[in-house]
Design a protein around this motif. Sequence first.
Motif, PDB file in Angstrom:
ATOM      1  N   ASP A   1       0.342  -3.637 -23.211  1.00 40.53           N
ATOM      2  CA  ASP A   1       0.577  -2.291 -22.686  1.00 40.53           C
ATOM      3  C   ASP A   1      -0.366  -1.305 -23.392  1.00 40.53           C
ATOM      4  OD1 ASP A   1       1.674  -1.728 -25.189  1.00 40.53           O
ATOM      5  OD2 ASP A   1       3.678  -2.286 -24.523  1.00 40.53           O
TER       6      ASP A   1
ATOM      7  N   GLY B   1      -4.045  -6.525 -24.909  1.00 41.42           N
ATOM      8  CA  GLY B   1      -2.965  -5.544 -25.028  1.00 41.42           C
ATOM      9  C   GLY B   1      -2.017  -5.646 -23.859  1.00 41.42           C
TER      10      GLY B   1
ATOM     11  N   LEU C   1     -11.091  -3.748 -20.457  1.00 42.89           N
ATOM     12  CA  LEU C   1     -11.215  -4.337 -19.128  1.00 42.89           C
ATOM     13  C   LEU C   1      -9.823  -4.609 -18.575  1.00 42.89           C
ATOM     14  CD1 LEU C   1     -13.785  -7.169 -20.002  1.00 42.89           C
ATOM     15  CD2 LEU C   1     -14.263  -4.776 -19.492  1.00 42.89           C
TER      16      LEU C   1
ATOM     17  N   LEU D   1       0.826  -1.217   0.000  1.00 41.75           N
ATOM     18  CA  LEU D   1       0.000   0.000   0.000  1.00 41.75           C
ATOM     19  C   LEU D   1       0.852   1.256   0.000  1.00 41.75           C
ATOM     20  CD1 LEU D   1      -2.927  -0.730   2.455  1.00 41.75           C
ATOM     21  CD2 LEU D   1      -3.115   0.170   0.138  1.00 41.75           C
TER      22      LEU D   1
END
Length: 208
Positions: A195, A193, A143, A60
């Motif tokens: 990138d 994809g 997505l 985090l």
Amino acid sequence: MEKLKELVVEGNNKDTVERINTLLEEGNSAEDILNKALIPAMDKVGELFQKDEYYIPDLLVASRAMEEGMEILKPLLEKGENTKSLGKFVLGTVKGDLHDIGKTLVESVLKCAGFEVIDLGTDIPPEKFVEAIKEHNPFAVGLSALLTITMVEMENVVKAIKEAGLRDKVRILLGGAPVTKEFAEEIGADFYGEDPHSAKNYLLSVIG
Ligand code: B12
């Protein structure tokens, strides 16, 4: 760049921001800072987490440093954003998945290329994707998933789009570290994809 990578891995936000500003002043591009320091830093954090040397709080803290760095770079990556829209693109991270750093990069690159990006955010259930397609009428949907367990949600989104009778209206693009070309083919998506640039080139080829 190496120092910046270390600062992000350590989760040192303040020095991360300062270091990025210095690198920019020295003439480094936002793309270079991203590709040579920030993204490799996230890879390193992932490795440390996998080896049990890092725990959730470390993840985090490091991702917060990454996000603060991205705040500075985002406007630079989107600079020169075309005013004429090449088409609408709806984007979101699938249900159960809160990872959004990669998705945000896709957004910046596509905006810069001239696409109008509607970012739905993270943890987006299939029905929200369907609603967004009905509302915005995009020519493509992207997505994102970073967890093996949330990848299956991508299939649910493809199914929901089909069931709503919208499959012919949109190209469906998938991305995120665990996703593969084979998986995209298997669930009936149009493109995987690795990138944001490959996604941009694919979308440019679609619009001709
Ligand atoms: C940062 C991070 C977090 C942060 C996320 C913060 C945020 N705002 O996004 C926090 C701390 C919240 C987090 C939480 C968790 N994480 Co986490 N996380 C990471 C980490 C270290 C980096 C991810 C990242 O941002 N990478 C940098 C970006 C730029 O890369 P990217 O996301 O892959 O995106 C690129 C491409 O994939 C592509 N792309 C991405 N999306 C799309 C979409 C389209 C359409 C296209 C075309 C392209 C594309 O373009 C991007 C740029 O090139 C990874 C390790 C790793 N190496 O991936 C683990 C990792 C993904 N997390 C992991 C885990 C297990 C978790 C937790 C389950 C931990 C826990 N036990 O709670 C939780 C899950 C929370 C949830 N429900 O989502 C595992 C996943 C394992 C798996 N295969 O399932 C990883 C791989 C760590 C590991 N090595 O074990 N995580």
